[in-house]
Design an enzyme around this catalytic site. Structure first.
Site, short mmCIF file in Angstrom:
data_model
loop_
_atom_site.label_atom_id
_atom_site.label_comp_id
_atom_site.label_asym_id
_atom_site.label_seq_id
_atom_site.Cartn_x
_atom_site.Cartn_y
_atom_site.Cartn_z
N ASP A 72 1.03 -1.13 0.02
CA ASP A 72 0.00 0.09 0.10
C ASP A 72 0.98 1.21 0.15
O ASP A 72 1.90 1.40 0.82
CB ASP A 72 -0.93 0.15 1.28
CG ASP A 72 -2.06 1.29 1.12
OD1 ASP A 72 -1.69 2.13 1.92
OD2 ASP A 72 -2.77 1.09 0.44
N GLU A 82 -4.56 2.91 -4.11
CA GLU A 82 -3.13 2.69 -4.10
C GLU A 82 -2.87 1.18 -3.42
O GLU A 82 -1.91 1.29 -2.71
CB GLU A 82 -2.76 3.61 -3.10
CG GLU A 82 -2.87 5.33 -3.71
CD GLU A 82 -4.45 5.58 -3.36
OE1 GLU A 82 -4.53 5.49 -2.11
OE2 GLU A 82 -5.13 6.48 -4.00
#
Length: 624
Positions: free
Chosen positions: A476, A519
């Protein structure tokens, strides 16, 4: 004259002029012609009540009841379309869809393709509002084809605006801009002020979502000028909301609040309650910008309860993000964290919906092409049968002429079969391309959620069968929203592309790196132990931290957090393995970011617990 009014050829006239045309047609009706009287009344339903929506809804209800008693199916379909149009403001989106679908069903039973196209266009607009963009584009493109087949070019060109809106909501901003500009050019040539207002407003939204706030404000103001000339209170109020949003983007908060008061008054005058949530949301943004945090939070709470927000994930994503930021600024960290989690969930839902709609759009295109291929095959077969029949009919003339016709038919058959074979080969090639596109993230070129799941399930099965290790990395980007806020979404997208490329090049050929939303990424590592996977994770973390971005601001930097797990006997499926990886990633995020955490262990070669380069000093360390 009625047909021209029905398909929009007279839209250049203002409302009163169109009502005048309806009255002229009514005077020409023979006595007792109840059917055509009802058809004229359906046009009144669409035209006459733009500033009194509740009255329009009541008119549609009464007209539908009358048409139903008379079993006038054409008028019933038109009244369903009209009532569906008012449902947005006085009912719910679901009820609007129900009305459009009932009208579409009646139009199909009547075999009235033009009336069917009107319903498809209306339903497509509503699907787009609800985020069902694949369905929206399918309806809109089908409606456009029907209009073109019936030589109704004016009606076909009016759908450019709706197609552009659907592409905008699907995230294809360049494609949206292309269609909206075409729509505006057509509307300017036709003198269609009302449609030009809509296209101008939507182009303003497109520029705002592209980060071009100055252009967006200029377009919003042009839209307001056009709406003011039409006198439509709802259109004026919508343009004023758009202006307020652009002014807040440009930090002109007092101006935004002033124009929102005017918008609210216009909606009240029109009896339109369909924008209460958006007005509250924009007021919340302006209050937050002025530092009036309590008032901002009250407005955000009011927006969440409004009908136009509670069924729209795109709006909720915006609302939860703004609400979390406002609570964080007010020092209410636990409440901010709760809202931030809601924001992440809504953002993931929107991303998944958008991804699913993109795949659906490809499927719709595939189905359309397949249908066209089948039609071509049937036409070829019909041509062959026709040629054979002609040969049989001419056999009685002379043997020489029969032979000549046989040669012609044979040549035609060979050509048709060759054409069909070529079309089949091309369709198979397209099918392979579409299948691959459906498994690839269009922004980064990495695998998408569907591709990762397919590969992961296969990898788990092979690891079990061959008794080999299998590891999974959950990745992430840290605080990446601040990259978008500071440098713009276009820069953020390019940064995502370069980060994904760097990570893919750091893996082996038989590993898979995929983007599962926003993301967030997963790396599936077949034949890899936990210890080796931890080294791979650290390599990815280090490479991203030191990555020099091309064609982007020199002070743009990024870091990642990584959770590392290995397949165990307790993992019943790939989903179980991914869930453990996600939990491990959460430990990396809450442990300070920019680090690698191994399942069941402490951080692996973790970086110092300091903010990412895109995070300002002293910023709160909420999980992102």
């Amino acid at each position: 004259m009625f047909k021209r009014l029905d398909v929009g050829d007279l839209i250049v006239l203002d409302t009163q002029q169109q009502i005048g045309v309806i009255n002229q047609l009514r005077m020409l009706l023979p006595p007792g012609d109840a059917h055509r009287q009802r058809l004229l009344d359906t046009q009144r339903c669409f035209i006459e009540f733009s500033n009194s929506l509740k009255e329009g809804f009541a008119f549609a209800e009464a007209g539908l009841a009358d048409a139903t008693r008379a079993n006038d199916t054409e008028a019933m379909a038109r009244y369903h379309y009209c009532r569906g149009g008012y449902q947005k403001s006085v009912g719910t989106p679901t009820k609007a869809i129900d009305d459009f679908e009932k009208g579409i069903e009646l139009s199909r039973k009547n075999e009235d393709n033009v009336l069917l196209a009107q319903g498809l266009a209306s339903r497509g607009d509503k699907f787009s509002v609800l985020g069902l963009h694949g369905k929206a584009l399918a309806d809109l493109l089908q409606a456009q084809r029907i209009y073109q087949q019936n030589q109704l070019q004016e009606a076909a060109s009016q759908i450019f605006q709706s197609i552009g809106i659907a592409y905008r909501r699907l995230g294809y901003l360049d494609k949206a801009r292309e269609y909206l500009v075409q729509s505006m050019e057509q509307e300017q040539r036709a003198g269609d002020r009302e449609s030009l207002y809509g296209s101008t407003l939507q182009l303003g939204f497109t520029e705002e979502e592209s980060g071009n706030f100055g252009k967006a404000l200029a377009l919003d103001q042009q839209a307001l000028e056009l709406a003011t000339k039409t006198g439509d209170k709802t259109s004026i109020g919508s343009a004023q909301i758009a202006i307020a949003g652009s002014q807040s983007d440009l930090q002109h908060y007092p101006d935004a609040l002033a124009v929102l008061d005017k918008a609210e008054a216009n909606f009240a005058a029109a009896g339109d309650a369909g924008f209460t949530g958006m007005i509250a949301y924009e007021r919340g943004r302006a209050f937050a910008g002025l530092g009036q945090l309590m008032q901002a939070n009250d407005m955000f709470e009011r927006a969440e309860k409004a009908p136009d927000f509670n069924e729209n994930q795109r709006y909720l994503e915006l609302l939860f993000g703004a609400k979390a930021k406002n609570l964080e600024a007010a020092g209410r960290a636990p409440a901010a964290l709760r809202e931030y989690k809601r924001y992440l969930a809504a953002r993931e839902e929107v991303a998944n919906q958008r991804q699913n709609q993109q795949a659906q759009m490809l499927r719709e295109q595939f189905d359309t092409d397949r249908s066209q291929l089948e039609n071509a095959r049937l036409k070829a077969e019909q041509a062959r049968l026709t040629a054979e029949q002609e040969l049989k009919d001419r056999q009685v003339e002379t043997l020489e002429r029969v032979r000549s016709w046989q040669e012609v038919a044979l040549g035609l058959l060979i050509a048709l079969l060759g054409l069909l074979g070529f079309a089949t080969i091309r369709q198979l090639a397209r099918s392979r391309i579409w299948k691959r596109m459906a498994s690839i993230d269009p922004l980064t070129g990495a695998a998408n959620r569907r591709g990762v799941d397919h590969f992961g399930v296969s990898a788990v099965r092979n690891a079990r069968t061959l008794h080999e290790p299998l590891s999974l990395l959950a990745v992430d980007l840290d605080l990446f929203k601040r990259v978008n806020d500071r440098f713009g979404h276009a820069a953020g997208d390019r940064a995502l592309q370069q980060i994904a490329s760097a990570c893919q090049h750091a893996l082996r050929e038989h590993d898979l790196f995929g983007r599962i939303g926003g993301e967030e990424f997963l790396a599936v590592l077949p034949g890899t132990t936990l210890a080796h996977a931890a080294e791979v994770a650290e390599r990815l973390r280090s490479r991203v931290e030191t990555l020099a971005f091309e064609d982007l601001p020199s002070d743009l930097h990024a870091t990642i957090s990584v959770g590392v797990v290995e397949l165990s006997a307790d993992d019943g499926s790939f989903a179980d393995l991914e869930k453990r990886a996600d939990n491990t990633l959460y430990r990396a995020k809450t442990g300070g970011r920019n680090r690698v955490v191994i399942a069941g262990e402490c951080s692996f070669d973790a970086a110092a617990s300091e903010p990412s380069a895109t995070e300002p000093e002293g910023a709160a360390q909420a999980t992102s």
